[in-house]
Design a protein around this motif. Structure first.
Motif, PDB file in Angstrom:
ATOM      1  N   ARG A 126      22.582  -7.103 -54.753  1.00 56.92           N
ATOM      2  CA  ARG A 126      21.378  -6.288 -54.707  1.00 56.92           C
ATOM      3  C   ARG A 126      21.724  -4.807 -54.613  1.00 56.92           C
ATOM      4  O   ARG A 126      22.662  -4.424 -53.921  1.00 56.92           O
TER       5      ARG A 126
ATOM      6  N   LYS B  23      20.167  -1.589 -53.152  1.00 56.75           N
ATOM      7  CA  LYS B  23      19.116  -1.199 -52.228  1.00 56.75           C
ATOM      8  C   LYS B  23      18.228  -0.125 -52.848  1.00 56.75           C
ATOM      9  O   LYS B  23      18.696   0.862 -53.399  1.00 56.75           O
TER      10      LYS B  23
ATOM     11  N   ARG C 267      16.220  -0.558 -55.342  1.00 53.26           N
ATOM     12  CA  ARG C 267      15.933  -0.837 -56.737  1.00 53.26           C
ATOM     13  C   ARG C 267      15.490  -2.285 -56.889  1.00 53.26           C
ATOM     14  O   ARG C 267      15.900  -3.145 -56.119  1.00 53.26           O
ATOM     15  N   GLY C 268      14.670  -2.543 -57.894  1.00 57.67           N
ATOM     16  CA  GLY C 268      14.169  -3.887 -58.096  1.00 57.67           C
ATOM     17  C   GLY C 268      15.110  -4.761 -58.888  1.00 57.67           C
ATOM     18  O   GLY C 268      15.387  -5.902 -58.526  1.00 57.67           O
TER      19      GLY C 268
ATOM     20  N   PRO D 190      18.639  -6.071 -60.284  1.00 60.47           N
ATOM     21  CA  PRO D 190      20.013  -6.067 -59.800  1.00 60.47           C
ATOM     22  C   PRO D 190      21.048  -5.798 -60.888  1.00 60.47           C
ATOM     23  O   PRO D 190      22.241  -5.702 -60.603  1.00 60.47           O
TER      24      PRO D 190
ATOM     25  N   ARG E   2       8.567  -6.733 -45.985  1.00 58.86           N
ATOM     26  CA  ARG E   2       9.946  -7.076 -46.326  1.00 58.86           C
ATOM     27  C   ARG E   2      10.033  -7.607 -47.753  1.00 58.86           C
ATOM     28  O   ARG E   2      10.934  -7.248 -48.518  1.00 58.86           O
TER      29      ARG E   2
ATOM     30  N   SER F 154       9.576  -4.797 -50.259  1.00 58.29           N
ATOM     31  CA  SER F 154      10.722  -3.890 -50.367  1.00 58.29           C
ATOM     32  C   SER F 154      11.744  -4.363 -51.390  1.00 58.29           C
ATOM     33  O   SER F 154      12.560  -3.567 -51.856  1.00 58.29           O
ATOM     34  N   THR F 155      11.720  -5.635 -51.744  1.00 62.90           N
ATOM     35  CA  THR F 155      12.613  -6.137 -52.786  1.00 62.90           C
ATOM     36  C   THR F 155      11.863  -6.386 -54.086  1.00 62.90           C
ATOM     37  O   THR F 155      12.425  -6.243 -55.170  1.00 62.90           O
ATOM     38  N   LEU F 156      10.596  -6.740 -53.991  1.00 61.86           N
ATOM     39  CA  LEU F 156       9.797  -7.076 -55.166  1.00 61.86           C
ATOM     40  C   LEU F 156       9.323  -5.829 -55.908  1.00 61.86           C
ATOM     41  O   LEU F 156       9.295  -5.785 -57.137  1.00 61.86           O
TER      42      LEU F 156
ATOM     43  N   PRO G 187      10.212  -2.092 -54.832  1.00 64.77           N
ATOM     44  CA  PRO G 187      10.846  -1.314 -53.763  1.00 64.77           C
ATOM     45  C   PRO G 187      10.348   0.108 -53.557  1.00 64.77           C
ATOM     46  O   PRO G 187      10.420   0.620 -52.451  1.00 64.77           O
TER      47      PRO G 187
ATOM     48  N   TRP H 283      16.509 -12.018 -59.820  1.00 63.68           N
ATOM     49  CA  TRP H 283      15.838 -11.665 -58.562  1.00 63.68           C
ATOM     50  C   TRP H 283      15.604 -12.921 -57.717  1.00 63.68           C
ATOM     51  O   TRP H 283      15.834 -12.910 -56.510  1.00 63.68           O
TER      52      TRP H 283
ATOM     53  N   HIS I  11      17.037 -13.451 -53.894  1.00 64.56           N
ATOM     54  CA  HIS I  11      16.139 -13.311 -52.752  1.00 64.56           C
ATOM     55  C   HIS I  11      15.478 -14.609 -52.292  1.00 64.56           C
ATOM     56  O   HIS I  11      15.144 -14.728 -51.107  1.00 64.56           O
TER      57      HIS I  11
END
Length: 373
Positions: free
Chosen positions: A21, A23, A25-26, A28, A212, A215-217, A219, A290, A294
């Protein structure tokens, strides 16, 4: 006693070459777009240290001058026929964004490039004025945010969306906005008087209520609670602001559907809509990455449900079914949405009707000047 040894079944991540990942950014990875004629691969030359961290990709913005600014579509399942995108690429970095593959037309990747290599149409307001002044122009509500978010972070610096709204306001042209950024509150001074004349309607997109997960889906979009606050602020100021629960991702975000609509009702939202996640072109691979990063424990189940709603495929581009999906799970989502809207008193899925009769086209500059003032 015989001992039975079962061979471990490879999990989802094992079957993908999943990068780590990044950090903030959506996406990878940065796979080549489908139109690129050359590909590059990384090779170890022996100089890189094993523990050496990779630098995080920064955002770069290229200023460009658009030759046209109003896009037109004839899609029967979209409630507008005209739209404006002030930017190409989007720093929000939403991994599910159906616009990611459009970066392939620029010979760039739909992955990291889409959220880091952005293009700003600095002459958008000027070009809009020219197009509105054409004798053949017919006024119809224009949507801001059909492809990329008009209030993504670089709007704070470039203010292109605000300049577009100023032109639309000057000529009393109706428009709608779709965004997932609370920055829309900045332009209340323009939106409030337009709302009084039924010239604007805003929709804020909310996918979940989990910071949370967001923040990954997605960001670099506003946090979910901040978006709900923006809905409340706009409605309290007299600007009609609905909520789009979009996109709904099975077994990832669908559990938040009713709570989002409850929060939307409490924030004064008059209307709501939803869409099911779409995975066109290169987005299929990026979304799988993704999932493997995750939610690896349910990645296969997520894709199975998506395929059930898409006729056995990852994506369905057919009008009528591409937005809502088909099959039992899609029907369950439809019923849940309708029941929740009914429970909380929210209009569902109705086209926004704005006033087109107030439009006054710009006057084309003449070398003879104005005969009458």
């Amino acid at each position: 006693m015989q001992r039975i040894v079962r061979e471990r079944k490879p999990d989802y991540a094992d079957r993908l070459d999943v990068p780590t990942r990044i950090k903030g950014r959506g996406a990878p990875s940065n796979p080549e777009g489908r139109f690129e004629s050359r590909t590059t691969t990384r090779e170890d030359d022996g100089w890189e240290q094993e523990a050496e961290p990779e630098s995080r990709p920064g955002t770069t913005v290229t200023e460009e001058r658009a030759r046209t600014i109003i896009s037109h579509n004839e899609s029967p399942d979209i409630h507008f026929t005209a739209s404006i995108n002030a930017y190409r690429g989007c720093e929000h970095g939403c991994i599910y964004c159906y616009a990611r593959p459009s970066h392939s037309y620029l010979n760039l990747s739909p992955g990291i490039d889409f959220e880091t290599k952005l293009f700003a149409k600095t002459n958008a307001a000027e070009q809009l004025r020219k197009e509105l002044a054409k004798p053949s122009y017919v006024c119809t509500p224009i949507n801001l945010g059909a492809n990329t978010d008009p209030y993504q972070p670089i709007e704070r610096r470039y203010r292109i969306t605000r300049a577009i709204i100023e032109v639309l306001a000057e000529h009393r042209h109706p428009f709608t906005i779709i965004t997932k950024n609370a920055l829309v509150e900045r332009d209340l001074d323009l939106l409030v008087p337009l709302a009084r004349d039924n010239l604007v309607h805003v929709f804020v997109s909310i996918t979940s209520l989990d910071n949370r997960l967001a923040s990954t889906l997605e960001p670099r979009a506003s946090a979910p609670h901040r978006r709900l606050k923006a809905v409340e602020t706009l409605n309290a100021a007299g600007v009609p602001c609905g909520v789009m629960v979009a996109p709904i991702i099975p077994m990832v975000t669908d559990k938040y559907l009713e709570k989002i609509l409850e929060g939307a009702a409490q924030a004064g939202a008059p209307a709501a809509g939803y869409t099911i996640v779409r995975l066109p072109y290169e987005l299929k691979h990026l979304f799988r990455e993704w999932l493997a990063l995750h939610v690896p424990e349910r990645a296969e189940h997520v894709m199975s449900l998506i395929q059930q709603m898409r006729g056995g495929r990852d994506n369905d581009a057919n009008f009528g079914s591409r937005m809502r999906g088909e099959g039992e799970f899609a029907e369950m989502i439809r019923q849940r949405f309708q029941l929740a809207c009914r429970k909380y008193g929210i209009d569902r899925g109705r086209p926004v009707r704005l006033d087109t009769t107030r439009f006054a086209a710009p006057r084309t500059p003449s070398p003879q000047g104005e005969l009458f003032s």
